[in-house]
Design a protein around this motif. Structure first.
Motif, PDB file in Angstrom:
ATOM      1  N   GLY A 199      -7.280  -6.448   5.063  1.00  0.00           N
ATOM      2  CA  GLY A 199      -7.392  -5.025   4.752  1.00  0.00           C
ATOM      3  C   GLY A 199      -7.876  -4.212   5.936  1.00  0.00           C
ATOM      4  O   GLY A 199      -7.412  -3.088   6.167  1.00  0.00           O
ATOM      5  N   SER A 237     -12.382  -6.132  -1.561  1.00  0.00           N
ATOM      6  CA  SER A 237     -12.738  -4.715  -1.434  1.00  0.00           C
ATOM      7  C   SER A 237     -12.095  -4.088  -0.215  1.00  0.00           C
ATOM      8  O   SER A 237     -12.156  -4.640   0.889  1.00  0.00           O
ATOM      9  N   TRP A 238     -11.475  -2.918  -0.433  1.00  0.00           N
ATOM     10  CA  TRP A 238     -10.973  -2.085   0.648  1.00  0.00           C
ATOM     11  C   TRP A 238     -11.800  -0.815   0.761  1.00  0.00           C
ATOM     12  O   TRP A 238     -11.364   0.173   1.335  1.00  0.00           O
ATOM     13  N   CYS A 239     -13.007  -0.836   0.253  1.00  0.00           N
ATOM     14  CA  CYS A 239     -13.870   0.336   0.333  1.00  0.00           C
ATOM     15  C   CYS A 239     -14.390   0.515   1.761  1.00  0.00           C
ATOM     16  O   CYS A 239     -14.543  -0.445   2.517  1.00  0.00           O
ATOM     17  N   SER A 246      -5.841  -1.114   7.835  1.00  0.00           N
ATOM     18  CA  SER A 246      -6.400   0.243   7.977  1.00  0.00           C
ATOM     19  C   SER A 246      -6.410   0.682   9.436  1.00  0.00           C
ATOM     20  O   SER A 246      -6.124   1.846   9.740  1.00  0.00           O
ATOM     21  N   MET A 255     -11.051  -0.084  -4.375  1.00  0.00           N
ATOM     22  CA  MET A 255     -10.683   0.922  -3.380  1.00  0.00           C
ATOM     23  C   MET A 255     -11.537   2.169  -3.585  1.00  0.00           C
ATOM     24  O   MET A 255     -12.018   2.429  -4.695  1.00  0.00           O
ATOM     25  N   ASP A 256     -11.706   2.948  -2.522  1.00  0.00           N
ATOM     26  CA  ASP A 256     -12.407   4.226  -2.638  1.00  0.00           C
ATOM     27  C   ASP A 256     -11.592   5.202  -3.476  1.00  0.00           C
ATOM     28  O   ASP A 256     -10.360   5.130  -3.517  1.00  0.00           O
ATOM     29  N   THR A 309       0.859  -1.182   0.000  1.00  0.00           N
ATOM     30  CA  THR A 309       0.000   0.000   0.000  1.00  0.00           C
ATOM     31  C   THR A 309       0.898   1.234   0.000  1.00  0.00           C
ATOM     32  O   THR A 309       1.899   1.263   0.723  1.00  0.00           O
ATOM     33  N   SER A 344      -2.527   4.100  -3.337  1.00  0.00           N
ATOM     34  CA  SER A 344      -2.416   3.145  -4.436  1.00  0.00           C
ATOM     35  C   SER A 344      -1.900   1.798  -3.955  1.00  0.00           C
ATOM     36  O   SER A 344      -1.430   1.635  -2.829  1.00  0.00           O
ATOM     37  N   HIS A 345      -2.011   0.854  -4.846  1.00  0.00           N
ATOM     38  CA  HIS A 345      -1.369  -0.445  -4.707  1.00  0.00           C
ATOM     39  C   HIS A 345      -0.084  -0.326  -5.523  1.00  0.00           C
ATOM     40  O   HIS A 345       0.411   0.769  -5.770  1.00  0.00           O
TER      41      HIS A 345
END
Length: 456
Positions: A166, A377-379, A170, A416-417, A40, A397-398
């Protein structure tokens, strides 16, 4: 773009880990995860500071010192992040510290992000994340702070997927930022997952057997593209995906459906045949359990669900039907399902579930090869709120795949968002020929932008 490493060290916890916490056993759900690193990258411009009149060198030095000090304090609570991989079943929480390096980049941040070369982003993380897999003695967490010529920075983080999902990442990053800002919101992370989902040493063979239907040999390498859906496009897709069975589809569902459908079309175009495809999605079990697990429950609280999509060559699958298949699979993950994975009966129940799926998918693939598209999903993780004291990130970003390195297994899509909110940025890894066909899909491009600049 050249990235030159200028320093290397290990950041140790500010307080030692108690003796009874020196070994972190993997949970049964941790054992499901591949032994890879999560990359990340958080990009911050220098001009978000609060009007400091000091020189760029002094300001960067202050930022660097703040990052190190706050990381040391954060690692006291997130003690496995300061350890190393012991074996395939445990982490040695030895307080040797998180690997930490600093680097100089010979261009400005704006030049880097104007038309980003995703394959070069592996230079922003301590190791080439597209090929490096953690083994015994490797760090759980590795960080690289990259200073651009303009004074902006990119913080590249690698964390071991063996004990980090994920959500865990976070929580760690937000706590690190809160510590840097001296905000009294310290998280109390809970690393007791292994007492809930009890590990089993015989699990490796079961996992290998389950994955066999999805493994197809290929000498080609995956490539990476970004497909971005803004809020208005998602609203339009939501209207198309709404049906009697799915009356209020989520952002993730309405983006996953067209991406899944168009990826299957790309597979058909390159192979000349319509193969069955398993469209899978990672589900956060914290919110599915009864009562729910805390967001500060650390480890992999993830289960993969999916829909087996098979159709005749002349049949078209529409967005509502794709959305319905995904919703039906996700709905089955409820409190009872999560409870069945817990305690001494967790492994037998898990084996039964995986064996049933293995038989079903093997039968589906008995007449031809089967494709697999894996969504995660990382949203809604709040990553754009991570402020170390000089503003929120301008982009998260990745990293793309490097041309001269072994790539990740293809057919992976990470959601991602977007910074603007309401949108979704899909990072897509596909075989080069499949990606070429996907990038030309007019149905997809009617709603999405391909590789837009994050500066826009």
């Amino acid at each position: 773009m050249e990235v030159e490493i200028t320093s290397k060290e290990c950041i140790k916890p500010s307080s030692p880990t108690p003796p009874n916490l020196k070994t972190q056993k993997l949970s049964l759900l941790d054992q499901l995860m591949p032994a890879v690193y999560y990359p990340t990258i958080l990009f911050y411009p220098m001009n978000q500071s609060t009007g400091c009149a000091c020189s760029d060198d002094v300001e960067y030095s202050q930022r660097s010192q703040l990052l190190k000090q706050s990381l040391s304090e954060t690692l006291t609570r997130f003690y496995p992040f300061a350890g190393k991989v012991k074996d395939h079943l445990s982490i040695d929480c030895n307080d040797e510290g998180a690997y930490y390096s600093e680097a100089c980049v010979n261009c400005s941040l704006v030049d880097c992000l104007d038309q980003p070369d995703l394959s070069s982003f592996v230079k922003f993380v301590p190791l080439d994340s597209t090929s490096y897999r953690p083994t015994t003695g490797d760090h759980v967490a590795m960080i690289q702070v990259n200073r651009f010529a303009c004074g902006g920075i990119a913080i590249g983080i690698l964390v071991c997927h063996m004990i980090v999902d994920g959500n865990t990442l976070s929580v760690f990053l937000k706590d690190w930022a809160a510590m840097a800002c001296k905000v009294d919101e310290a998280t109390c992370p809970n690393f007791d997952a292994q007492t809930i989902f009890i590990q089993n040493e015989a699990f490796s063979s079961a996992k290998t057997a389950f994955s066999n239907p999805f493994v197809r040999s290929s000498t080609r390498r995956a490539v990476t593209r970004r497909i971005v859906f803004d809020a208005s496009a998602i609203a339009s897709l939501k209207a198309k995906a709404t049906s009697l069975s799915v009356q209020n589809p989520s952002r993730v569902e309405v983006v996953s459906a067209p991406l899944g459908k168009c990826t299957m079309a790309a597979f058909k175009a390159t192979s000349g045949m319509q193969r069955p495809a398993f469209i899978s999605h990672a589900v956060n079990l914290r919110r599915r359990a009864v009562p729910p697990f805390s967001e500060s429950s650390m480890g992999n609280f993830v289960w993969t669900v999916g829909a087996l999509c098979s159709m005749d060559d002349d049949e078209e699958i529409d967005l509502p039907s794709m959305g319905r298949k995904l919703r039906e699979a996700i709905t089955k993950i409820n409190g009872d399902f999560v409870k069945n994975l817990q305690g001494d009966d967790g492994f037998p129940n898990l084996s039964e579930i995986m064996n049933f799926k293995h038989i079903a998918f093997s039968n589906a693939a008995s007449t031809c090869e089967m494709d697999h598209v894996a969504f995660t999903s990382w949203c809604n993780f709040g990553l754009y709120d991570i402020d170390f004291g000089w503003g929120k990130p301008m982009w998260i970003s990745h990293s793309g795949t490097s041309d001269d390195k072994e790539s990740w297994i293809p057919n992976v899509i990470l959601l991602m968002d977007t910074k603007s909110g309401g949108g979704i940025e899909a990072w897509v890894w596909l075989d080069k020929k499949d990606m070429l066909m996907l990038a030309q899909d007019n149905e997809l491009l009617a709603f999405a932008s391909l590789d837009p600049s994050p500066l826009n």
